[in-house]
Write a protein that holds these residues in place. Structure first.
Motif, PDB file in Angstrom:
ATOM      1  N   ILE A 103       0.850  -1.200   0.000  1.00  0.00           N
ATOM      2  CA  ILE A 103       0.000   0.000   0.000  1.00  0.00           C
ATOM      3  C   ILE A 103       0.885   1.249   0.000  1.00  0.00           C
ATOM      4  CG2 ILE A 103      -1.879   1.198   1.193  1.00  0.00           C
ATOM      5  CD1 ILE A 103      -2.572  -1.680   0.131  1.00  0.00           C
ATOM      6  N   ALA A 106       2.608   1.859  -3.283  1.00  0.00           N
ATOM      7  CA  ALA A 106       1.730   2.456  -4.295  1.00  0.00           C
ATOM      8  C   ALA A 106       1.450   3.923  -3.998  1.00  0.00           C
ATOM      9  CB  ALA A 106       0.423   1.667  -4.370  1.00  0.00           C
ATOM     10  N   TYR A 108       0.179   5.153  -0.945  1.00  0.00           N
ATOM     11  CA  TYR A 108      -0.940   5.371  -0.016  1.00  0.00           C
ATOM     12  C   TYR A 108      -0.520   5.101   1.427  1.00  0.00           C
ATOM     13  CZ  TYR A 108      -3.608   6.492  -4.007  1.00  0.00           C
ATOM     14  OH  TYR A 108      -4.044   7.152  -5.120  1.00  0.00           O
ATOM     15  N   ARG A 111      -2.671   4.683   4.533  1.00  0.00           N
ATOM     16  CA  ARG A 111      -3.402   3.444   4.786  1.00  0.00           C
ATOM     17  C   ARG A 111      -2.426   2.267   4.888  1.00  0.00           C
ATOM     18  NH1 ARG A 111      -8.592   2.316   3.961  1.00  0.00           N
ATOM     19  NH2 ARG A 111      -7.861   0.488   5.071  1.00  0.00           N
ATOM     20  N   LEU A 292     -13.666   9.815  -8.488  1.00  0.00           N
ATOM     21  CA  LEU A 292     -13.726  10.233  -7.098  1.00  0.00           C
ATOM     22  C   LEU A 292     -12.570   9.555  -6.389  1.00  0.00           C
ATOM     23  CD1 LEU A 292     -15.845  11.918  -5.577  1.00  0.00           C
ATOM     24  CD2 LEU A 292     -17.099   9.805  -5.141  1.00  0.00           C
ATOM     25  N   GLU A 293     -11.740  10.351  -5.737  1.00  0.00           N
ATOM     26  CA  GLU A 293     -10.666   9.769  -4.934  1.00  0.00           C
ATOM     27  C   GLU A 293     -10.455  10.635  -3.714  1.00  0.00           C
ATOM     28  OE1 GLU A 293      -6.686   9.770  -6.598  1.00  0.00           O
ATOM     29  OE2 GLU A 293      -5.836   9.083  -4.708  1.00  0.00           O
ATOM     30  N   GLY A 294     -10.349  10.010  -2.558  1.00  0.00           N
ATOM     31  CA  GLY A 294     -10.084  10.810  -1.378  1.00  0.00           C
ATOM     32  C   GLY A 294      -9.888   9.970  -0.155  1.00  0.00           C
TER      33      GLY A 294
ATOM     34  N   ASN B 239      -2.558 -11.558   0.068  1.00  0.00           N
ATOM     35  CA  ASN B 239      -1.768 -11.233   1.275  1.00  0.00           C
ATOM     36  C   ASN B 239      -2.472 -10.256   2.195  1.00  0.00           C
ATOM     37  OD1 ASN B 239       0.449 -12.808   0.410  1.00  0.00           O
ATOM     38  ND2 ASN B 239       1.105 -11.142  -0.948  1.00  0.00           N
ATOM     39  N   TYR B 241      -4.242  -7.712   1.417  1.00  0.00           N
ATOM     40  CA  TYR B 241      -4.371  -6.342   0.899  1.00  0.00           C
ATOM     41  C   TYR B 241      -5.717  -6.069   0.216  1.00  0.00           C
ATOM     42  CZ  TYR B 241       0.707  -5.766   1.532  1.00  0.00           C
ATOM     43  OH  TYR B 241       1.963  -5.663   2.049  1.00  0.00           O
ATOM     44  N   ARG B 264      -8.203  -2.957  -2.341  1.00  0.00           N
ATOM     45  CA  ARG B 264      -7.218  -2.484  -1.360  1.00  0.00           C
ATOM     46  C   ARG B 264      -7.234  -0.958  -1.278  1.00  0.00           C
ATOM     47  NH1 ARG B 264      -1.538  -4.387  -3.393  1.00  0.00           N
ATOM     48  NH2 ARG B 264      -2.739  -6.302  -3.613  1.00  0.00           N
ATOM     49  N   PRO B 265      -6.736  -0.380  -0.181  1.00  0.00           N
ATOM     50  CA  PRO B 265      -6.571   1.077  -0.131  1.00  0.00           C
ATOM     51  C   PRO B 265      -5.701   1.536  -1.301  1.00  0.00           C
ATOM     52  CG  PRO B 265      -6.191   0.109   2.038  1.00  0.00           C
ATOM     53  CD  PRO B 265      -6.298  -1.040   1.074  1.00  0.00           C
ATOM     54  N   GLY B 266      -6.085   2.641  -1.912  1.00  0.00           N
ATOM     55  CA  GLY B 266      -5.361   3.128  -3.077  1.00  0.00           C
ATOM     56  C   GLY B 266      -5.762   2.425  -4.359  1.00  0.00           C
ATOM     57  N   ARG B 288     -11.788   4.134   3.384  1.00  0.00           N
ATOM     58  CA  ARG B 288     -11.311   3.073   2.480  1.00  0.00           C
ATOM     59  C   ARG B 288     -10.206   3.612   1.565  1.00  0.00           C
ATOM     60  NH1 ARG B 288     -13.888  -1.544   2.819  1.00  0.00           N
ATOM     61  NH2 ARG B 288     -16.064  -1.598   3.484  1.00  0.00           N
ATOM     62  N   VAL B 290     -10.160   4.750  -1.756  1.00  0.00           N
ATOM     63  CA  VAL B 290     -10.050   4.093  -3.061  1.00  0.00           C
ATOM     64  C   VAL B 290     -10.451   5.067  -4.163  1.00  0.00           C
ATOM     65  CG1 VAL B 290     -10.489   1.809  -2.131  1.00  0.00           C
ATOM     66  CG2 VAL B 290     -12.418   3.185  -2.939  1.00  0.00           C
TER      67      VAL B 290
END
Lengths: 349, 349
Positions: A103, A106, A108, A111, A292-294, B239, B241, B264-266, B288, B290
């Motif tokens: 995570i 990537a 993030y 999280r 939408l991302e947040g 795993n 995620y 997964r987050p992101g 979340r 995402v």
């Protein structure tokens, strides 16, 4: 474990006793517990817009020791901390991350699968877990210029969060970006959108001092209307299409509705205001067809770039701090922010 | 205006009289009205999952003449149509676009600022507005192979929609992509995710024939559990995620919840099931963290690539048609799909 013996036994720290009741108490200084911890001697602290939710009784007071924005100097470190030395001046984020899980990799880190914890930063010292993955060293050490110190403190949360909103809104060359919210995060989103190359930045504001700072941060247009009226203004300015991207920096139903109404089909909404009683209708979202991302901003992702830009004098996010107050008078800082008399208050530690 | 005199005065066309009541009637053949129109002689038609909502009385029967998926030959064209000739065999999408406005140029033709209209495609002929911006010519003309014809018909909606879901879910090399929904769109999302290079595709299905086609389309894992149990299985396989991306191809609250719980987050959720009574909690979405993108698929964006892949025998989306029925027996096609006896039924025109 290396121990810096100059650490005192006790310190002053802000405590929220109940809504509206903030005091400064003398408590024990936190020390390294885990081998990946450090203890920081803080250089400055501040009150966050999100601290106002429990202060106003709108969410439970679920933690006593307040503060999650910080810059400071490493004064103690656990034996596994490998990238930081005693004396390093660092910035961290309000979320702690190992920076090695998938995570984090990537981008993030907010999280992180193995997120760590910290003690309150409205204090003289704080303990920070996962120091290697969370903290970023500022080259050159603690600045002597108080404005620069304010810039770095802003990077810890409001700038990093506004930056995330602008990145999620896909701010860039040729783009018109609108920003909902004229608090410190919204104003930093304006700064970020412009720094990322947006052609035109539209800020919504009905407060002259905030609108003035938005302009200073790069806003090309200020819209004093809200809701559908405000969104209609954005459409008028964009040949009827709507903004390419919108930053939502409040977290209420009204602010999210305004953001969704202001963006064009295929556009991007970056939402970073901590969500309070928001619901999004699936059908409305489906037919709007937007991205939408947040969430909690992965500030760690942006810190190296933000530090570089601050050192190069490209951005001056510290201007969101419109007042400086000694830590012992923190109650006044909460009051000033609650009453929206100040945009953001810096606590001198 | 060029008029092809072989166009008859009347034709057979499917009519939805009320929920559960579909008949085939003789009506006038539509003709060119606007200079940017064409009339197509249809080669095949089909029933869409979205046609089942009014059929089941779950949304109003707001249009009588049914069908929005089509392949056919241009038999009449308006005087301003410049890219198509009489005799061209073309594919169009369920949304008509000028393909020149800023929204189209960004790839969101399904939300074209000047969207056009068409007559029902469950018929022998249809009128299509904005022909230049909406229709894509198939090199080589109408195929003699009925399987190829089915592939092209699938491209008009279910493949284009599944493709959009996979693109919005950021399917690609190294990614694990989960697909919620084992209807024709979900199955095409499986095909698309694999064609776009996903390392592992997970399909949710509890129907053996649908699971078998999912496997044929490239699914590496089939999960027979739904809801939180299904999402837990995805986490187990990744795993802890969650999937990098999830395609939501149903449109219910349960399917959206399952998609959000599986990513997964992101990560990325591409949602293309027409939304019915879905609400998304802002706080849940915030924490979340995402990406969410969805809506009516901009099929036009993908058509040239899809046609090329079909011609190169890289994909066989026409396999979603598990039954072929003459247009005059359209009522049987609706019944078969309503009862989920068939995945998708092709109407032979």
């Amino acid at each position: 474990m290396t121990v810096d013996t100059t650490i005192p036994a006790t310190m002053r720290a802000v405590v929220m006793n109940k809504p509206g009741d903030v005091t400064v108490e003398t408590i024990e200084v936190p020390r390294v517990v885990k081998p990946t911890d450090v203890v920081l001697k803080l250089a400055a602290a501040c009150v966050c817009g999100s601290d106002l939710w429990p202060y106003r009784g709108l969410q439970p007071v679920d933690h006593q020791f307040m503060g999650h924005e910080y810059v400071g100097t490493v004064v103690e470190k656990g034996e596994e901390v490998s990238t930081l030395e005693l004396g390093d001046f660092v910035i961290g984020s309000f979320m702690l991350s190992d920076n090695t899980c998938e995570i984090c990799e990537a981008g993030y880190q907010s999280r992180c699968a193995n997120a760590g914890r910290y003690t309150g930063s409205q204090a003289e010292y704080m303990r920070v877990e996962l120091a290697d993955g969370s903290l970023v060293k500022v080259p050159g050490g603690e600045p002597s210029d108080p404005d620069k110190l304010a810039d770095y403190l802003a990077a810890s949360d409001v700038l990093g969060t506004g930056w995330y909103a602008a990145v999620a809104a896909h701010a860039g060359p040729g783009k018109t970006i609108a920003v909902v919210g004229d608090g410190a995060v919204g104003l930093c989103a304006v700064l970020a959108a412009k720094a990322l190359g947006a052609e035109r930045v539209i800020a919504f504001s009905r407060h002259e001092s905030r609108a003035a700072l938005a302009r200073e941060f790069g806003a090309d247009v200020i819209i004093a209307k809200r809701g559908d009226e405000g969104a209609a203004k954005v459409k008028e300015l964009t040949n009827g299409y709507g903004a390419h991207g919108v930053c939502e920096a409040v977290g209420t139903q009204e602010s999210m509705d305004q953001a969704l109404a202001s963006v064009r089909p295929g556009g991007y909404v970056g939402f970073v205001g901590v969500s309070h009683d928001q619901t999004i209708d699936g059908g409305d979202l489906f037919f709007r067809e937007v991205h939408l991302e947040g969430g909690p901003a992965p500030v760690r992702r942006f810190l190296p770039d933000l530090i570089r830009r601050i050192q190069a004098d490209e951005i001056e996010p510290g201007k969101v701090f419109t007042q400086r107050i000694p830590l012992d008078d923190a109650a006044q800082a909460y009051q000033a922010m609650d009453e929206r008399r100040e945009i953001k208050v810096l606590l001198e530690v």
